[in-house]
Design a protein around this motif. Structure first.
Motif, PDB file in Angstrom:
ATOM      1  N   UNK A   1     100.227  23.236  88.567  1.00  0.00           N
ATOM      2  CA  UNK A   1     100.549  22.936  89.964  1.00  0.00           C
ATOM      3  C   UNK A   1     102.044  23.119  90.231  1.00  0.00           C
ATOM      4  N   UNK A   2     102.866  22.639  89.313  1.00  0.00           N
ATOM      5  CA  UNK A   2     104.318  22.767  89.463  1.00  0.00           C
ATOM      6  C   UNK A   2     104.729  24.245  89.387  1.00  0.00           C
ATOM      7  N   UNK A   3     104.165  24.942  88.433  1.00  0.00           N
ATOM      8  CA  UNK A   3     104.456  26.371  88.218  1.00  0.00           C
ATOM      9  C   UNK A   3     104.111  27.184  89.461  1.00  0.00           C
ATOM     10  N   UNK A   4     102.931  26.935  90.026  1.00  0.00           N
ATOM     11  CA  UNK A   4     102.493  27.685  91.203  1.00  0.00           C
ATOM     12  C   UNK A   4     103.341  27.354  92.432  1.00  0.00           C
ATOM     13  N   UNK A   5     103.707  26.078  92.569  1.00  0.00           N
ATOM     14  CA  UNK A   5     104.554  25.693  93.699  1.00  0.00           C
ATOM     15  C   UNK A   5     105.905  26.399  93.620  1.00  0.00           C
ATOM     16  N   UNK A   6     106.456  26.461  92.410  1.00  0.00           N
ATOM     17  CA  UNK A   6     107.761  27.111  92.229  1.00  0.00           C
ATOM     18  C   UNK A   6     107.676  28.609  92.492  1.00  0.00           C
ATOM     19  N   UNK A   7     106.721  29.276  91.854  1.00  0.00           N
ATOM     20  CA  UNK A   7     106.647  30.735  91.986  1.00  0.00           C
ATOM     21  C   UNK A   7     106.326  31.147  93.419  1.00  0.00           C
ATOM     22  N   UNK A   8     105.507  30.348  94.112  1.00  0.00           N
ATOM     23  CA  UNK A   8     105.188  30.655  95.504  1.00  0.00           C
ATOM     24  C   UNK A   8     106.435  30.577  96.380  1.00  0.00           C
ATOM     25  N   UNK A   9     107.211  29.514  96.206  1.00  0.00           N
ATOM     26  CA  UNK A   9     108.435  29.344  97.000  1.00  0.00           C
ATOM     27  C   UNK A   9     109.450  30.445  96.705  1.00  0.00           C
ATOM     28  N   UNK A  10     109.595  30.788  95.437  1.00  0.00           N
ATOM     29  CA  UNK A  10     110.599  31.794  95.066  1.00  0.00           C
ATOM     30  C   UNK A  10     110.150  33.210  95.436  1.00  0.00           C
ATOM     31  N   UNK A  11     108.856  33.470  95.420  1.00  0.00           N
ATOM     32  CA  UNK A  11     108.372  34.768  95.899  1.00  0.00           C
ATOM     33  C   UNK A  11     108.752  34.966  97.361  1.00  0.00           C
ATOM     34  N   UNK A  12     108.557  33.920  98.148  1.00  0.00           N
ATOM     35  CA  UNK A  12     108.927  34.001  99.562  1.00  0.00           C
ATOM     36  C   UNK A  12     110.424  34.242  99.716  1.00  0.00           C
ATOM     37  N   UNK A  13     111.215  33.592  98.872  1.00  0.00           N
ATOM     38  CA  UNK A  13     112.673  33.765  98.935  1.00  0.00           C
ATOM     39  C   UNK A  13     113.071  35.199  98.576  1.00  0.00           C
ATOM     40  N   UNK A  14     112.404  35.763  97.571  1.00  0.00           N
ATOM     41  CA  UNK A  14     112.695  37.136  97.168  1.00  0.00           C
ATOM     42  C   UNK A  14     112.277  38.131  98.245  1.00  0.00           C
ATOM     43  N   UNK A  15     111.153  37.858  98.891  1.00  0.00           N
ATOM     44  CA  UNK A  15     110.728  38.708 100.012  1.00  0.00           C
ATOM     45  C   UNK A  15     111.757  38.665 101.137  1.00  0.00           C
ATOM     46  N   UNK A  16     112.283  37.476 101.388  1.00  0.00           N
ATOM     47  CA  UNK A  16     113.306  37.337 102.431  1.00  0.00           C
ATOM     48  C   UNK A  16     114.572  38.091 102.050  1.00  0.00           C
TER      49      UNK A  16
ATOM     50  N   UNK B   1     113.592  24.724  84.646  1.00  0.00           N
ATOM     51  CA  UNK B   1     112.567  24.656  83.590  1.00  0.00           C
ATOM     52  C   UNK B   1     113.136  24.829  82.186  1.00  0.00           C
ATOM     53  N   UNK B   2     114.442  24.785  82.058  1.00  0.00           N
ATOM     54  CA  UNK B   2     115.076  25.060  80.772  1.00  0.00           C
ATOM     55  C   UNK B   2     114.652  24.150  79.640  1.00  0.00           C
ATOM     56  N   UNK B   3     114.208  22.943  79.956  1.00  0.00           N
ATOM     57  CA  UNK B   3     113.807  21.986  78.923  1.00  0.00           C
ATOM     58  C   UNK B   3     112.329  22.110  78.563  1.00  0.00           C
ATOM     59  N   UNK B   4     111.638  23.083  79.204  1.00  0.00           N
ATOM     60  CA  UNK B   4     110.179  23.140  79.060  1.00  0.00           C
ATOM     61  C   UNK B   4     109.688  24.365  78.320  1.00  0.00           C
ATOM     62  N   UNK B   5     110.579  25.081  77.647  1.00  0.00           N
ATOM     63  CA  UNK B   5     110.162  26.200  76.800  1.00  0.00           C
ATOM     64  C   UNK B   5     109.871  27.473  77.568  1.00  0.00           C
ATOM     65  N   UNK B   6     108.751  28.114  77.213  1.00  0.00           N
ATOM     66  CA  UNK B   6     108.434  29.455  77.704  1.00  0.00           C
ATOM     67  C   UNK B   6     108.238  29.518  79.209  1.00  0.00           C
ATOM     68  N   UNK B   7     107.906  28.405  79.840  1.00  0.00           N
ATOM     69  CA  UNK B   7     107.680  28.430  81.285  1.00  0.00           C
ATOM     70  C   UNK B   7     108.930  28.864  82.043  1.00  0.00           C
ATOM     71  N   UNK B   8     110.079  28.666  81.448  1.00  0.00           N
ATOM     72  CA  UNK B   8     111.351  29.091  82.051  1.00  0.00           C
ATOM     73  C   UNK B   8     111.322  30.595  82.324  1.00  0.00           C
ATOM     74  N   UNK B   9     110.883  31.365  81.331  1.00  0.00           N
ATOM     75  CA  UNK B   9     110.788  32.821  81.474  1.00  0.00           C
ATOM     76  C   UNK B   9     109.594  33.202  82.329  1.00  0.00           C
ATOM     77  N   UNK B  10     108.445  32.554  82.081  1.00  0.00           N
ATOM     78  CA  UNK B  10     107.224  32.890  82.806  1.00  0.00           C
ATOM     79  C   UNK B  10     107.401  32.733  84.313  1.00  0.00           C
ATOM     80  N   UNK B  11     108.056  31.659  84.717  1.00  0.00           N
ATOM     81  CA  UNK B  11     108.215  31.397  86.149  1.00  0.00           C
ATOM     82  C   UNK B  11     109.110  32.449  86.800  1.00  0.00           C
ATOM     83  N   UNK B  12     110.167  32.862  86.098  1.00  0.00           N
ATOM     84  CA  UNK B  12     111.048  33.905  86.637  1.00  0.00           C
ATOM     85  C   UNK B  12     110.297  35.219  86.803  1.00  0.00           C
TER      86      UNK B  12
END
Length: 648
Positions: A228-243, A296-307
């Motif tokens: 849920x956290x991962x999807x919320x983050x990637x959704x928000x940042x996708x919109x930011x990148x589109x902008x 996400x730096x303290x959470x391992x691979x999700x840091x890269x995955x989310x980017x």
């Protein structure tokens, strides 16, 4: 009946256990000396009995305590369910209390999970209640997380990082040309592709909320609400990148859209793509990866995955445009633009490989390498098409005035621009040697000594080939003139232009001094051939042959007057014709006038001086000074007439 049997079995088992315990006590009373093994067994039995007693004593008290704590947490969590305002907008104290309550719900849930033995326990009902409270807390935190990411997004201002969109379309209209366009000298200006946009980290989200976002992310991941956290983050940042791409004026285009686009519009979009790629990769994506690490730096691979998940679509959108350009028609006017695209993508390749270095980023890396290869292939194909276009550029009518043909200007200025891409062209053309070395004319081919030099680069070989193809085309165009003198005049103009273009630019390093010397000899030969074809017949009128009296060496006055009259008529006709001819280069024009004047004026002075006593003033239409002045009117491209001129 089965329940009854079970109860009887339990009672019998407990009686047997009590009987065994009494037996042990009795045995201990009569046996004063115990072996080590017996003492060890009795000690373990004592420890186990103590633990069971403590568990039974605290379990009731512990569950009661958990229920009280859960009630307090539930009250805090539910108090925000009806409130439409955002918790983190209510101040740091409220936010901290809610976060602590959510964390407490997680801990209570974990404790209850460890206590539950079966579904009939009271603890299980309490666990179900705790799960509900935790779920509500996580749903609210997900909402707060998304809200904070969006509301605290920092404005993206490209001009602060060496990117000025106002530059983009200033030259677009002037930069559009078809093959052979005369305006190429002014319009073919290469865009600056320096590394102006070095990596520069921006605050994409306000720094003050980063710690809060990190706390929410850590709690949601620890509570097994990572998706849920991962999807919320990637959704928000996708919109930011589109902008971001919208601000950079990069619209989403399919390959079909790009292939159908008119060149005027496409040219503008290529220029914008080149600028966007640098700013997007080196600034925005670098900042995006930093943001992901901060949260996400303290959470391992999700840091890269989310980017990767947040940025992949935008990056592939940009690469999709590059792919469309690589498979589109190989039109010569696109060559420099495709080279610009190749250059910027090759320059950014290490940055992209570093940003997407992990396995999850491999699709972006692979696509980037494939697009770069495609652009390189397109450069080679377009370069070949450029040569073919020069060779096949046919004319049905002679070029007016015998000046510098549009094709000559276009090709030489185009080649001059291509020197800026020397490293790229040498790399791409190194295995793309000439299939037909005979395409080089003998006069333009490198000497054997030059051939043996390793300094002859692939680009230089191809440039010489282009010059040779151009010269052959010009030679064919010259034959459209019926006047032989104009044929040589046209070739003189164009070959001189080629030599000067090479001599006065970076092309000199590619063509070499020997090529320039050959070119100079060629245009000088054409200049002499022009003079011979234009003036030999006229100057022959200033000779004594054919004006003597029959059977005598004396000059016939009648024939002399007819001869001088014929000279004036021929001169006037040549004057009328060649004032309309054009030599654009001031120095060449002056040199040819002087050369022609020396021959004509000297012959005229000698002829008139030798026969002046036989000619009356009325027969001398022009003085030598008159003729010299008239010759200064030649090659201006503006026709004049001497038919009504009188002696000065």
């Amino acid at each position: 009946m089965g329940d009854c049997d079970s109860t009887i079995s339990e009672v019998e088992g407990e009686e047997n256990l009590i009987a065994a315990a009494r037996h042990i006590v009795k045995a201990l009373g009569s046996n004063k000396k115990l072996t080590f093994s017996a003492r060890k067994t009795l000690a373990e039995l004592g420890t186990q009995l103590s633990t069971m007693a403590a568990l039974n004593e605290t379990k009731g008290d512990g569950v009661s305590e958990i229920e009280d704590r859960l009630y307090a947490v539930e009250e805090k969590i539910l108090s925000w369910e009806e409130d439409q305002s955002m918790i983190w907008d209510s101040g740091p104290e409220e936010a901290s209390e809610y976060l602590n309550a959510a964390d407490e719900a997680r801990k209570l849930t974990e404790r209850l999970e460890s206590l539950c033995q079966n579904k009939d326990d009271d603890e299980y009902k309490l666990l179900h209640r705790a799960h509900n409270v935790l779920q509500k807390a996580m749903e609210r935190l997900e909402e707060e997380f998304s809200h904070m990411l969006v509301e605290n997004r920092q404005p993206f201002e490209p001009e602060h990082v060496s990117f000025r969109s106002s530059e983009e379309d200033v030259l677009d209209e002037g930069s559009i040309m078809s093959f052979g366009d005369e305006s190429v000298e002014d319009s073919l200006q290469r865009d600056s592709l320096s590394r102006a946009s070095e990596e520069y980290i921006l605050d994409l989200v306000h720094p003050d909320v980063i710690p809060e976002l990190r706390c929410i992310a850590n709690l949601m991941f620890n509570s097994n609400y990572d998706q849920e956290c991962y999807q919320a983050y990637t959704s928000a940042r996708k919109d930011a990148l589109d902008e971001c791409l919208f601000i950079l004026e990069m619209e989403k285009l399919s390959i079909e859209d790009v292939l159908k686009m008119e060149w005027v519009s496409l040219n503008s979009k290529i220029r914008r793509w080149v600028r966007t790629m640098k700013i997007f990769v080196r600034v925005y994506l670098a900042s995006e990866k930093c943001l992901s690490h901060q949260i996400f730096g303290e959470l391992g691979a999700v840091c890269v995955d989310s980017f990767v998940e947040a940025s992949k679509a935008s990056m592939l959108q940009l690469l999709n445009f590059g792919e469309a350009m690589s498979i589109g028609p190989h039109q010569p006017e696109k060559l420099t633009r495709i080279l610009d695209m190749y250059e910027v993508l090759a320059d950014l390749l290490p940055d992209i490989d570093a940003l997407y270095s992990d396995e999850v980023g491999s699709p972006v890396r692979i696509e980037c390498h494939e697009v770069l290869t495609g652009l390189g292939d397109s450069v080679k194909a377009t370069f070949l098409e450029f040569k073919n276009a020069i060779a096949s550029n046919a004319s049905t009518n002679p070029f007016a005035g015998g000046g510098i043909h549009h094709l000559t200007r276009y090709v030489m200025n185009y080649v001059k621009i291509l020197t800026d891409y020397g490293d790229i062209l040498n790399f791409l053309l190194k295995d793309h040697d000439e299939d037909d070395p005979s395409s080089l004319s003998p006069d333009m081919s490198p000497t054997k000594e030059e051939e043996n030099k390793s300094s002859i680069s692939p680009m230089a070989r191809h440039f010489r080939s282009i010059a040779s193809i151009l010269e052959s085309n010009l030679d064919a165009k010259s034959k459209l003139y019926k006047d032989a003198s104009l044929q040589h005049f046209f070739l003189m103009n164009n070959i001189y232009y080629m030599a000067q273009k090479v001599k006065g630019s970076e092309l000199r390093h590619a063509f070499g001094d020997e090529w320039i010397r050959k070119c100079n000899r060629k245009f000088q030969q054409h200049a002499m051939n022009y003079e011979r074809a234009s003036w030999s017949s006229i100057l022959s009128l200033l000779k004594d042959e054919g004006i003597q009296n029959p059977g005598s060496n004396s000059i016939s006055k009648t024939l002399l007057k007819e001869r001088i009259r014929s000279f004036y008529i021929a001169f006037e006709e040549t004057y009328k014709t060649q004032t309309s001819w054009l030599i654009p280069d001031d120095q060449l024009r002056e040199d040819l006038r002087i050369s022609t004047s020396l021959k004509v004026i000297q012959a005229y002075r000698t002829f008139v001086g030798r026969h002046g006593s036989l000619l009356k003033d009325k027969h001398i239409k022009y003085t030598a000074d008159d003729l010299e002045s008239f010759l200064l009117d030649l090659f201006e491209g503006s026709p004049k007439s001497l038919q009504n001129s009188y002696r000065r």
